[in-house]
Every structure is written in structure tokens, then in C-alpha cells.
Design an enzyme around this catalytic site. Structure first.
Site, short mmCIF file in Angstrom:
data_model
loop_
_atom_site.label_atom_id
_atom_site.label_comp_id
_atom_site.label_asym_id
_atom_site.label_seq_id
_atom_site.Cartn_x
_atom_site.Cartn_y
_atom_site.Cartn_z
N HIS A 207 3.41 -1.24 2.02
CA HIS A 207 1.79 -1.04 1.87
C HIS A 207 1.17 -2.43 2.56
O HIS A 207 0.10 -2.49 2.30
CB HIS A 207 1.60 -1.01 0.41
CG HIS A 207 1.55 -2.40 -0.29
ND1 HIS A 207 2.88 -2.77 -1.00
CD2 HIS A 207 0.67 -3.42 -0.58
CE1 HIS A 207 2.70 -3.87 -1.44
NE2 HIS A 207 1.58 -4.36 -1.18
C1 UD1 Z 1 -3.42 -5.50 -2.99
C2 UD1 Z 1 -3.16 -7.04 -2.90
C3 UD1 Z 1 -1.70 -7.24 -2.40
C4 UD1 Z 1 -0.69 -6.47 -3.37
C5 UD1 Z 1 -0.91 -5.10 -3.65
C6 UD1 Z 1 -0.28 -4.23 -4.66
C7 UD1 Z 1 -4.89 -8.10 -2.06
C8 UD1 Z 1 -5.57 -8.96 -0.87
N1 UD1 Z 1 -3.87 -7.33 -2.10
O1 UD1 Z 1 -3.35 -4.80 -1.93
O2 UD1 Z 1 -1.35 -8.68 -2.76
O3 UD1 Z 1 0.61 -6.67 -3.19
O4 UD1 Z 1 -2.55 -5.02 -3.95
O5 UD1 Z 1 -0.58 -2.88 -4.59
O6 UD1 Z 1 -5.48 -8.44 -3.17
N2 UD1 Z 1 -6.48 2.01 -4.29
C9 UD1 Z 1 -6.56 3.08 -4.94
N3 UD1 Z 1 -6.24 2.90 -6.36
C10 UD1 Z 1 -6.32 1.81 -6.99
C11 UD1 Z 1 -6.25 0.82 -6.11
C12 UD1 Z 1 -6.43 0.97 -4.82
O7 UD1 Z 1 -6.48 4.36 -4.48
O8 UD1 Z 1 -6.01 1.80 -8.33
C13 UD1 Z 1 -6.73 2.36 -2.79
C14 UD1 Z 1 -8.11 2.23 -2.31
O9 UD1 Z 1 -8.48 3.08 -1.43
C15 UD1 Z 1 -7.88 0.76 -1.56
C16 UD1 Z 1 -6.40 0.83 -1.09
O10 UD1 Z 1 -5.81 1.54 -2.15
O11 UD1 Z 1 -8.75 0.93 -0.48
C17 UD1 Z 1 -6.30 -0.64 -1.10
O12 UD1 Z 1 -6.22 -1.34 -2.56
P1 UD1 Z 1 -6.81 -3.00 -2.25
O13 UD1 Z 1 -6.83 -3.32 -3.83
O14 UD1 Z 1 -7.59 -3.12 -1.35
O15 UD1 Z 1 -5.58 -3.64 -1.84
P2 UD1 Z 1 -4.07 -3.36 -1.85
O16 UD1 Z 1 -3.40 -2.75 -0.37
O17 UD1 Z 1 -3.48 -2.50 -2.86
#
Ligand code: UD1
Length: 361
Positions: A207
């Protein structure tokens, strides 16, 4: 009575915070606690299921910030947590790991003159293109108490000029959760549900923005996975970010790959702990596989957890197909003789040492 405000935000925070909450609870005569969830992760599969699996109490306060750009997420957490910190005025704010919520909460607390303890301090990939690296460096430098998992982390902090009095090596709190939940995970039926036999499959997680946001890199990684999956089926609990990228870059996953929803903690533990091989770009999984002696290939150019390579089962193999394939087949042919060791203080008692350090400081 010491008042502690614990902050969680995203999936990798929950398994680090659960043992700390339990350890504070055991010292309820000396310390009280409040749990704030920023809501960075909000789905059932990315958040709620972890509270159940890790036997955590529900958050006292949920800031519900949700997804967004880095600036949006960081700013929204800061705006939402500031009034909470002003009203609660804790003695300590405890933040864990390196997600945007970690930095945002720490930055807000320090401006209010509230002491911050950073759990998992001192890890460095030395790759400033990783958002997590920026979060790690900045959070460490504004924290009052740096709770480190291993000696390399202490060295990193000292070389950045952090005073030794601010550093306390407590060990790896993720391993507390792992040991605490290992037995319960035995009850998970995930292997049967997916029709898998022990040791006859590989597990993949992917990811990191550097791997999944760039179509060319993702294509290269999937070229390697295609070849590996011809020898061993791959189970891939896919992060929402990766699912989106795979669709956008029109990559056809190999037939022998099972793409499933992200799993809860117990199902995932049952899955990877029975795998022949784990391939990942996650930070935590490098440590967990080391603790249980499961071979792990890290599909990145660097790691902020070198101890898992020096003492554990981890190999950093980069993103080039030839290297990934060669390393995977070496493990599958059983040529690599792993003699896994568990690093010092990865003993399931880190949370107790964390609470001890908070009470002492
Ligand atoms: C975040 C952390 C990363 C961690 C990862 C684990 C930062 C900079 N990054 O990255 O260190 O390893 O989480 O998962 O904080 N989304 C959903 N449902 C959710 C959460 C997110 O669908 O419950 C989707 C959203 O479309 C979002 C994307 O996942 O845009 C990314 O989520 P985000 O929290 O921005 O960062 P991660 O890539 O998850």
C-alpha cells in the site's frame, strides 16, 4: 493521579495502543486515561474490527477527520484535537507510529505546552520521499519522551542531537499485541474460508504510495508476483488505496492470486503466521514476521527497521522483478536457512515499561 491522553488514527496505530491502554488500566490507582481516535481510518475493516479484535475500549472522543490530502488530514486533526486538549489538559499526550494523525496531534500538543510521549520513536528509513519519514522525524523532535523499540533507534536519535535523558528504550509494543492475541487467533477460520492449507500459500500486502501510486512500479511488482504465484498461491488482503491503483492502471492480477478485503487483526494473524512466505511493504509486518520466524520479503528499497534484517527473517529486496523472484524462489526451495532471533525487549512487556517511563518522567 497522572492524566494521559492517548491518540490513535490509522490501522497501524491500534495494535500499538491496545497494550498501552491495558497497562494503564492495570495502574488505575496512579493514572487515568482518555482515548482519542482522529478518524483518519474509519471503515469497519480499517478501524472498527481492530477495536474488537484487540479488546480495546471504544474511543472516548472521535474526531472523524476521514480521508484527504496530507495537508487536509494533518490540518483537520490539528483543528479538531486542539479544543479537546484545551479542555482535558492532560499531563501527557501519547502518540504512536508515523501516520499523519501522529504528527498532527503532537504538533498541536507541543504548542499548548503539553508533554508528548512518542512510542516507536527513532525509526529512520532515511528516505524523505516517504510521508511517514517526515512524520517520524518531526514527531521525534517535538516529543519530550522518546520511547524506542531497539538500539538502532536510540542511535538515530542521538546522532540527530536529541538529549539522552529524553530517550527510554522500552522494546516493541506491537509484539505485546502479537503475543497477547496469538492464542485467540487460533480460533479464526480464515484458512478454511479461503480454502488454504498451512505453509502452502504466500501472503502479500502492498500500500505504500511509492509502490502503488506509480503505474510502472506497480506493473513491475505484479510481473514478479505473476511468476511467484505460478509456484505458490498468493493471498492479498488489499488496502483501498491499492485497489484503486490496480483499477486505474488496468493491471490484471494473476489467476493464482486471491484478492480479498483487508482483514481484521485476528484473521490476518492466523493467515500470515501460517504462510510459507510473506511479501510486504508494511513496516509492522516486517517486525511481526521476525517475532514468529516467518520469512519476509520487503518490497522496498529501504527499511526503517534494520534490526529485522540483522536479527530476524526480513530481506529487503527492492522493486525489481528479478530480485523479488529470486528471493521468493530461494525461500520456496527452502535453501535459505533462517535462524531467526527475537530482538532484545521484544518480549510482550513493552507497554508496562512505557507506563513506568510515563509515571517516572
Ligand atoms: C496510512 C499511513 C501509513 C500506514 C497506512 C496503513 C500516513 C501518512 N500514512 O496510509 O503510514 O501504513 O495508513 O493503512 O498517515 N481509506 C478507506 N477507508 C479507511 C481509510 C482509508 O477507504 O478507513 C482509503 C481512502 O480512500 C484514502 C486511502 O484509503 O484516500 C488512503 O488512506 P490514508 O489514511 O490517506 O493513507 P494510507 O494510505 O492508508
Amino acid at each position: 493521579m497522572l492524566k494521559i491522553l492517548n491518540v490513535v488514527g490509522a490501522r497501524p496505530n491500534f495494535m500499538k495502543m491496545a497494550p498501552i491502554i491495558a497497562a494503564i488500566e492495570r495502574r488505575s490507582g496512579q493514572a487515568s486515561q482518555i482515548l482519542v481516535h482522529t478518524g483518519q481510518h474509519y471503515n469497519e475493516t480499517m478501524s472498527a474490527s481492530f477495536f474488537r479484535d484487540l479488546q480495546m475500549p471504544p474511543p472516548d472522543i472521535n474526531l472523524e477527520v476521514g480521508s484527504g490530502t496530507h495537508a487536509e488530514q494533518t490540518a483537520l486533526v490539528m483543528l479538531a484535537i486542539e479544543p479537546v486538549l484545551i479542555v482535558e489538559r492532560p499531563d501527557w499526550v501519547v502518540v504512536v507510529g508515523d501516520v499523519n494523525s501522529t504528527l498532527a496531534a503532537a504538533l498541536t500538543a507541543t504548542k499548548l505546552g503539553i508533554k508528548i510521549a512518542h512510542v516507536e520513536a527513532g525509526l529512520r528509513s532515511f528516505d524523505r520521499a516517504m510521508p511517514e519519514e517526515i512524520n517520524r522525524v518531526l514527531t521525534d523532535h517535538i516529543s519530550d519522551l522518546l520511547l524506542t523499540p531497539s538500539e538502532d533507534a536510540d542511535r538515530n536519535l542521538l546522532s540527530e542531537g536529541i538529549a539522552p535523558e529524553r530517550i527510554a528504550r522500552v522494546g516493541n509494543v506491537m509484539i505485546d499485541s502479537l503475543f497477547a492475541q496469538l492464542e485467540r487467533s487460533g480460533q479464526s477460520t480464515i484458512l478454511d474460508q479461503l480454502g488454504l492449507l498451512r505453509q502452502q500459500f504466500a501472503v502479500l500486502t502492498l500500500h505504500r504510495p511509492a509502490n502503488v501510486d506509480d503505474a510502472l512500479t506497480l506493473r513491475k511488482i505484479f510481473a514478479a508476483l505473476r511468476e511467484i504465484s505460478a509456484a505458490v498461491p498468493i493471498v492479498f488482503p488489499a488496502h483501498p488505496r491499492t485497489v484503486l491503483s490496480l483499477c486505474e492502471s488496468e493491471i490484471e492480477p494473476p489467476e493464482q492470486m486471491k484478492i480479498i478485503e483487508p482483514l481484521g487483526y485476528l484473521d490476518f494473524l492466523k493467515l500470515w503466521s501460517n504462510a510459507r512466505l510473506v511479501m510486504t511493504d508494511s513496516g509492522g509486518l516486517q517486525e511481526e514476521t521476525t517475532a514468529l520466524g516467518i520469512p519476509c520479503l520487503t518490497l522496498r528499497d529501504n527499511t526503517e527497521r534494520p534490526i529485522t534484517v540483522e536479527q530476524g527473517t526480513n530481506q529487503v529486496v527492492g522493486r525489481e522483478p528479478e530480485q523479488i523472484i529470486a528471493a521468493a524462489f530461494e525461500i520456496l526451495r527452502n535453501r535459505k536457512n533462517h535462524q531467526p532471533g527475537i530482538p532484545d525487549l521484544w518480549d510482550g512487556r513493552a507497554a508496562e515499561r512505557i507506563v513506568e517511563a510515563l509515571l517516572k518522567s
